[in-house]
Design a protein around this motif. Sequence first.
Motif, PDB file in Angstrom:
ATOM      1  N   LEU A   3      -7.415  -3.753  13.068  1.00 17.95           N
ATOM      2  CA  LEU A   3      -6.094  -3.472  13.500  1.00 17.95           C
ATOM      3  C   LEU A   3      -5.349  -2.936  12.240  1.00 17.95           C
ATOM      4  O   LEU A   3      -5.528  -3.663  10.984  1.00 17.95           O
ATOM      5  CB  LEU A   3      -5.507  -4.351  14.304  1.00 17.95           C
ATOM      6  CG  LEU A   3      -6.038  -4.660  15.706  1.00 17.95           C
ATOM      7  CD1 LEU A   3      -5.390  -5.799  16.518  1.00 17.95           C
ATOM      8  CD2 LEU A   3      -6.185  -3.553  16.385  1.00 17.95           C
ATOM      9  N   LEU A   4      -4.618  -1.936  12.212  1.00 14.60           N
ATOM     10  CA  LEU A   4      -3.598  -1.604  11.336  1.00 14.60           C
ATOM     11  C   LEU A   4      -2.399  -2.057  11.526  1.00 14.60           C
ATOM     12  O   LEU A   4      -2.021  -2.388  12.390  1.00 14.60           O
ATOM     13  CB  LEU A   4      -3.479   0.043  11.243  1.00 14.60           C
ATOM     14  CG  LEU A   4      -4.919   0.957  11.064  1.00 14.60           C
ATOM     15  CD1 LEU A   4      -4.501   2.309  11.491  1.00 14.60           C
ATOM     16  CD2 LEU A   4      -5.310   0.944   9.841  1.00 14.60           C
ATOM     17  N   SER A   5      -2.156  -2.952  10.326  1.00 11.48           N
ATOM     18  CA  SER A   5      -0.995  -3.975  10.463  1.00 11.48           C
ATOM     19  C   SER A   5      -0.230  -3.839   9.068  1.00 11.48           C
ATOM     20  O   SER A   5      -0.773  -3.408   8.175  1.00 11.48           O
ATOM     21  CB  SER A   5      -1.217  -5.038  11.063  1.00 11.48           C
ATOM     22  OG  SER A   5      -2.165  -5.752   9.859  1.00 11.48           O
ATOM     23  N   GLY A   6       1.141  -4.395   9.063  1.00  8.54           N
ATOM     24  CA  GLY A   6       1.952  -4.465   7.608  1.00  8.54           C
ATOM     25  C   GLY A   6       2.853  -3.569   7.754  1.00  8.54           C
ATOM     26  O   GLY A   6       2.885  -2.541   8.440  1.00  8.54           O
ATOM     27  N   ALA A  22      -4.083  -0.054   0.054  1.00  9.93           N
ATOM     28  CA  ALA A  22      -5.261  -0.446   0.098  1.00  9.93           C
ATOM     29  C   ALA A  22      -5.673  -1.365   1.336  1.00  9.93           C
ATOM     30  O   ALA A  22      -6.729  -1.176   2.163  1.00  9.93           O
ATOM     31  CB  ALA A  22      -5.852  -1.358  -1.273  1.00  9.93           C
ATOM     32  N   LYS A  23      -4.565  -2.294   1.959  1.00 10.51           N
ATOM     33  CA  LYS A  23      -4.957  -3.035   2.880  1.00 10.51           C
ATOM     34  C   LYS A  23      -5.141  -2.121   4.000  1.00 10.51           C
ATOM     35  O   LYS A  23      -5.746  -2.284   5.156  1.00 10.51           O
ATOM     36  CB  LYS A  23      -3.763  -3.816   3.275  1.00 10.51           C
ATOM     37  CG  LYS A  23      -3.851  -4.888   4.509  1.00 10.51           C
ATOM     38  CD  LYS A  23      -4.092  -6.143   4.062  1.00 10.51           C
ATOM     39  CE  LYS A  23      -4.184  -6.987   5.417  1.00 10.51           C
ATOM     40  NZ  LYS A  23      -4.800  -8.153   5.406  1.00 10.51           N
ATOM     41  N   VAL A  24      -4.335  -0.961   4.216  1.00  9.76           N
ATOM     42  CA  VAL A  24      -4.615   0.030   5.608  1.00  9.76           C
ATOM     43  C   VAL A  24      -5.930   0.649   5.595  1.00  9.76           C
ATOM     44  O   VAL A  24      -6.526   0.587   6.209  1.00  9.76           O
ATOM     45  CB  VAL A  24      -3.456   0.971   5.565  1.00  9.76           C
ATOM     46  CG1 VAL A  24      -3.649   1.865   6.554  1.00  9.76           C
ATOM     47  CG2 VAL A  24      -1.953   0.179   5.590  1.00  9.76           C
ATOM     48  N   LYS A  25      -6.238   1.049   4.251  1.00  8.12           N
ATOM     49  CA  LYS A  25      -7.370   1.978   3.923  1.00  8.12           C
ATOM     50  C   LYS A  25      -8.761   1.082   4.376  1.00  8.12           C
ATOM     51  O   LYS A  25      -9.532   1.649   4.826  1.00  8.12           O
ATOM     52  CB  LYS A  25      -7.398   2.530   2.756  1.00  8.12           C
ATOM     53  CG  LYS A  25      -8.797   3.240   2.298  1.00  8.12           C
ATOM     54  CD  LYS A  25      -8.772   3.804   0.909  1.00  8.12           C
ATOM     55  CE  LYS A  25     -10.076   4.735   0.736  1.00  8.12           C
ATOM     56  NZ  LYS A  25     -10.232   5.018  -0.660  1.00  8.12           N
ATOM     57  N   SER A  26      -8.631  -0.283   3.980  1.00  8.53           N
ATOM     58  CA  SER A  26      -9.736  -1.038   4.194  1.00  8.53           C
ATOM     59  C   SER A  26      -9.976  -1.472   5.775  1.00  8.53           C
ATOM     60  O   SER A  26     -10.815  -1.581   6.172  1.00  8.53           O
ATOM     61  CB  SER A  26      -9.720  -2.457   3.687  1.00  8.53           C
ATOM     62  OG  SER A  26      -8.654  -3.342   4.043  1.00  8.53           O
ATOM     63  N   ARG A  92      -5.310   9.078  -1.544  1.00  6.18           N
ATOM     64  CA  ARG A  92      -4.223   9.852  -1.572  1.00  6.18           C
ATOM     65  C   ARG A  92      -4.331  11.036  -0.439  1.00  6.18           C
ATOM     66  O   ARG A  92      -5.431  11.244  -0.121  1.00  6.18           O
ATOM     67  CB  ARG A  92      -3.691  10.559  -2.641  1.00  6.18           C
ATOM     68  CG  ARG A  92      -3.222   9.808  -3.897  1.00  6.18           C
ATOM     69  CD  ARG A  92      -2.976  10.483  -4.955  1.00  6.18           C
ATOM     70  NE  ARG A  92      -4.062  11.643  -5.388  1.00  6.18           N
ATOM     71  CZ  ARG A  92      -4.198  12.007  -6.467  1.00  6.18           C
ATOM     72  NH1 ARG A  92      -3.148  12.276  -7.421  1.00  6.18           N
ATOM     73  NH2 ARG A  92      -5.227  12.837  -6.528  1.00  6.18           N
ATOM     74  N   PHE A  93      -3.260  11.139   0.215  1.00  8.48           N
ATOM     75  CA  PHE A  93      -3.236  12.457   1.191  1.00  8.48           C
ATOM     76  C   PHE A  93      -2.072  13.231   0.874  1.00  8.48           C
ATOM     77  O   PHE A  93      -1.073  12.810   0.817  1.00  8.48           O
ATOM     78  CB  PHE A  93      -3.691  12.107   2.658  1.00  8.48           C
ATOM     79  CG  PHE A  93      -2.750  11.269   3.199  1.00  8.48           C
ATOM     80  CD1 PHE A  93      -1.753  11.745   4.236  1.00  8.48           C
ATOM     81  CD2 PHE A  93      -2.580   9.876   3.070  1.00  8.48           C
ATOM     82  CE1 PHE A  93      -0.608  10.963   4.446  1.00  8.48           C
ATOM     83  CE2 PHE A  93      -1.522   8.951   3.522  1.00  8.48           C
ATOM     84  CZ  PHE A  93      -0.814   9.563   4.525  1.00  8.48           C
ATOM     85  N   MET A  94      -2.398  14.630   1.456  1.00 17.44           N
ATOM     86  CA  MET A  94      -0.890  15.541   1.434  1.00 17.44           C
ATOM     87  C   MET A  94      -0.189  15.441   2.517  1.00 17.44           C
ATOM     88  O   MET A  94      -0.706  15.381   3.819  1.00 17.44           O
ATOM     89  CB  MET A  94      -1.434  16.944   1.111  1.00 17.44           C
ATOM     90  CG  MET A  94      -0.533  18.070   0.969  1.00 17.44           C
ATOM     91  SD  MET A  94       0.571  17.607  -0.479  1.00 17.44           S
ATOM     92  CE  MET A  94      -0.543  18.287  -1.705  1.00 17.44           C
TER      93      MET A  94
END
Length: 157
Positions: A3-6, A22-26, A92-94
């Motif tokens: 789950l994406l959180s934070g 990093a927490k989201v990416k992981s 990174r993303f645009m």
Amino acid sequence: MNLLSGEYECKLDPKGRLVLPAKVKSNLPEPSGNQLVLVRGFEPCLVLYPQAAWRVIHDKVMALDEFNEEYRQFQRNFFRGMTEVELDAIGRFMLPRSMLRYAGIEKEAIIVGLGNRCEIWDPIRYEEFLIKDQQTFSKLAQKFLSVDTPLLGGPTA
């Protein structure tokens, strides 16, 4: 399922790129963890979906009857500006300029994980959309999370 959180404060670089924390990416699902979809939110923010979560939403919207004018208007506005983005080697993303303008994001952003997606907000706008009154928030929690609601599988009134 991860789950994406934070809630994360981020800065855009001069080219309009944002580093995904990093927490989201992981917590992005494999194997398409670097492939994401960016859309305009219903509020003045951007919404970032992993490919698998986007596919579920996409299929629901595409299942609407194209011969119904309201459905077509919704589809047109919902898909407007949808962009596939890919994370580079450092995450990174645009963010396209048109999307930045829509959300009012200039140099700083707040990324908010919401389970299957992340919202990307201008920090000032984000604060404006948060519930300030604890009593109002408490009432909403009771309304949506009460054991008597279908959301949690309890009996309904």
